[in-house]
Structures are given as structure tokens and as C-alpha cells.
Write a protein that holds these residues in place. Structure first.
Motif, mmCIF file in Angstrom:
data_model
loop_
_atom_site.group_PDB
_atom_site.id
_atom_site.type_symbol
_atom_site.label_atom_id
_atom_site.label_comp_id
_atom_site.label_asym_id
_atom_site.label_seq_id
_atom_site.Cartn_x
_atom_site.Cartn_y
_atom_site.Cartn_z
ATOM 1 N N VAL A 7 -10.401 -6.724 8.189
ATOM 2 C CA VAL A 7 -10.247 -8.040 7.548
ATOM 3 C C VAL A 7 -10.511 -7.946 6.049
ATOM 4 O O VAL A 7 -9.741 -8.485 5.239
ATOM 5 C CB VAL A 7 -11.186 -9.074 8.201
ATOM 6 C CG1 VAL A 7 -11.249 -10.357 7.399
ATOM 7 C CG2 VAL A 7 -10.746 -9.358 9.621
ATOM 8 N N ILE A 8 -11.556 -7.266 5.656
ATOM 9 C CA ILE A 8 -11.882 -7.116 4.235
ATOM 10 C C ILE A 8 -10.787 -6.340 3.517
ATOM 11 O O ILE A 8 -10.365 -6.716 2.422
ATOM 12 C CB ILE A 8 -13.252 -6.437 4.068
ATOM 13 C CG1 ILE A 8 -14.354 -7.389 4.531
ATOM 14 C CG2 ILE A 8 -13.487 -6.025 2.619
ATOM 15 C CD1 ILE A 8 -15.709 -6.756 4.636
ATOM 16 N N PHE A 9 -10.286 -5.284 4.119
ATOM 17 C CA PHE A 9 -9.221 -4.488 3.516
ATOM 18 C C PHE A 9 -7.957 -5.325 3.334
ATOM 19 O O PHE A 9 -7.318 -5.288 2.281
ATOM 20 C CB PHE A 9 -8.939 -3.259 4.387
ATOM 21 C CG PHE A 9 -7.861 -2.379 3.848
ATOM 22 C CD1 PHE A 9 -8.077 -1.605 2.727
ATOM 23 C CD2 PHE A 9 -6.620 -2.336 4.458
ATOM 24 C CE1 PHE A 9 -7.088 -0.788 2.217
ATOM 25 C CE2 PHE A 9 -5.620 -1.525 3.968
ATOM 26 C CZ PHE A 9 -5.853 -0.751 2.841
ATOM 27 N N LEU A 10 -7.586 -6.102 4.346
ATOM 28 C CA LEU A 10 -6.402 -6.945 4.237
ATOM 29 C C LEU A 10 -6.576 -8.031 3.171
ATOM 30 O O LEU A 10 -5.637 -8.335 2.438
ATOM 31 C CB LEU A 10 -6.082 -7.573 5.590
ATOM 32 C CG LEU A 10 -5.549 -6.625 6.650
ATOM 33 C CD1 LEU A 10 -5.384 -7.347 7.977
ATOM 34 C CD2 LEU A 10 -4.236 -6.020 6.209
ATOM 35 N N MET A 11 -7.770 -8.610 3.078
ATOM 36 C CA MET A 11 -8.014 -9.630 2.053
ATOM 37 C C MET A 11 -7.956 -9.024 0.650
ATOM 38 O O MET A 11 -7.470 -9.664 -0.282
ATOM 39 C CB MET A 11 -9.361 -10.318 2.279
ATOM 40 C CG MET A 11 -9.343 -11.282 3.444
ATOM 41 S SD MET A 11 -8.053 -12.534 3.328
ATOM 42 C CE MET A 11 -8.523 -13.391 1.856
ATOM 43 N N LEU A 12 -8.442 -7.810 0.485
ATOM 44 C CA LEU A 12 -8.340 -7.153 -0.815
ATOM 45 C C LEU A 12 -6.886 -6.919 -1.198
ATOM 46 O O LEU A 12 -6.505 -7.111 -2.359
ATOM 47 C CB LEU A 12 -9.097 -5.830 -0.804
ATOM 48 C CG LEU A 12 -10.606 -5.925 -0.901
ATOM 49 C CD1 LEU A 12 -11.230 -4.551 -0.699
ATOM 50 C CD2 LEU A 12 -11.022 -6.505 -2.223
ATOM 51 N N ILE A 13 -6.061 -6.542 -0.239
ATOM 52 C CA ILE A 13 -4.641 -6.343 -0.517
ATOM 53 C C ILE A 13 -3.981 -7.661 -0.899
ATOM 54 O O ILE A 13 -3.224 -7.735 -1.864
ATOM 55 C CB ILE A 13 -3.935 -5.702 0.694
ATOM 56 C CG1 ILE A 13 -4.404 -4.264 0.871
ATOM 57 C CG2 ILE A 13 -2.424 -5.749 0.533
ATOM 58 C CD1 ILE A 13 -3.905 -3.615 2.134
ATOM 59 N N VAL A 14 -4.292 -8.713 -0.160
ATOM 60 C CA VAL A 14 -3.704 -10.026 -0.457
ATOM 61 C C VAL A 14 -4.147 -10.523 -1.822
ATOM 62 O O VAL A 14 -3.329 -10.983 -2.626
ATOM 63 C CB VAL A 14 -4.067 -11.038 0.656
ATOM 64 C CG1 VAL A 14 -3.700 -12.447 0.253
ATOM 65 C CG2 VAL A 14 -3.378 -10.660 1.949
ATOM 66 N N LEU A 15 -5.443 -10.444 -2.108
ATOM 67 C CA LEU A 15 -5.940 -10.918 -3.400
ATOM 68 C C LEU A 15 -5.410 -10.089 -4.558
ATOM 69 O O LEU A 15 -5.127 -10.630 -5.629
ATOM 70 C CB LEU A 15 -7.467 -10.938 -3.408
ATOM 71 C CG LEU A 15 -8.098 -12.044 -2.570
ATOM 72 C CD1 LEU A 15 -9.608 -11.891 -2.563
ATOM 73 C CD2 LEU A 15 -7.705 -13.406 -3.078
ATOM 74 N N ALA A 16 -5.262 -8.798 -4.354
ATOM 75 C CA ALA A 16 -4.723 -7.952 -5.414
ATOM 76 C C ALA A 16 -3.259 -8.291 -5.691
ATOM 77 O O ALA A 16 -2.804 -8.221 -6.836
ATOM 78 C CB ALA A 16 -4.860 -6.487 -5.042
ATOM 79 N N SER A 17 -2.532 -8.690 -4.662
ATOM 80 C CA SER A 17 -1.119 -9.010 -4.862
ATOM 81 C C SER A 17 -0.918 -10.364 -5.518
ATOM 82 O O SER A 17 0.067 -10.569 -6.220
ATOM 83 C CB SER A 17 -0.371 -8.944 -3.536
ATOM 84 O OG SER A 17 -0.843 -9.941 -2.665
#
Length: 65
Positions: A7-17
Motif C-alpha cells: 500500500v505504501i509503495f503504491l501510494m508513493l507511485i501515485v503521489l509521485a505521478s
């Protein structure tokens, strides 16, 4: 535990995009957000923006509880 890392990894990807879009609204350029250049690359540590977005998410979660 692996679920939280995912979940944290996916949120980092979303926020970075979506960070370039959020910068139009001032997120990422608040006092407390650090930007520096190292070896020709730009790095950003958005501490204040992270706290602001976390509080906003908490308020939204409390409203829909």
C-alpha cells in the motif's frame, strides 16, 4: 505486514505521478519542503506537504466514517 508495504509503495507511485499537478496548487513548495540538487539531479523532501495531505486524508476518513 507485506500488505502495508504494498500500500505504501503504491501510494508513493501515485503521489509521485501527480506531484507536478499538485505543485500548481502549492503542494510541494510549502515552508518545510526541502529541495536540493545533488550530482545534477533534483531531489525533493516534502515534509510539510506530507503532513498537510495526511491531515486532509484523516479529515476525509473521519467524515465518511
Amino acid at each position: 505486514m507485506i500488505r502495508w508495504f504494498l500500500v505504501i509503495f503504491l501510494m508513493l507511485i501515485v503521489l509521485a505521478s501527480i506531484l507536478p499537478w499538485l505543485e500548481k496548487f502549492g503542494i510541494g513548495r510549502l515552508p518545510g519542503d526541502f529541495r536540493f540538487r545533488l550530482f545534477g539531479r533534483n531531489f525533493s523532501l516534502p515534509f510539510a506537504s506530507t503532513i498537510l495531505l495526511s491531515l486532509a486524508a484523516l479529515l476525509v476518513a473521519r467524515l465518511f466514517k
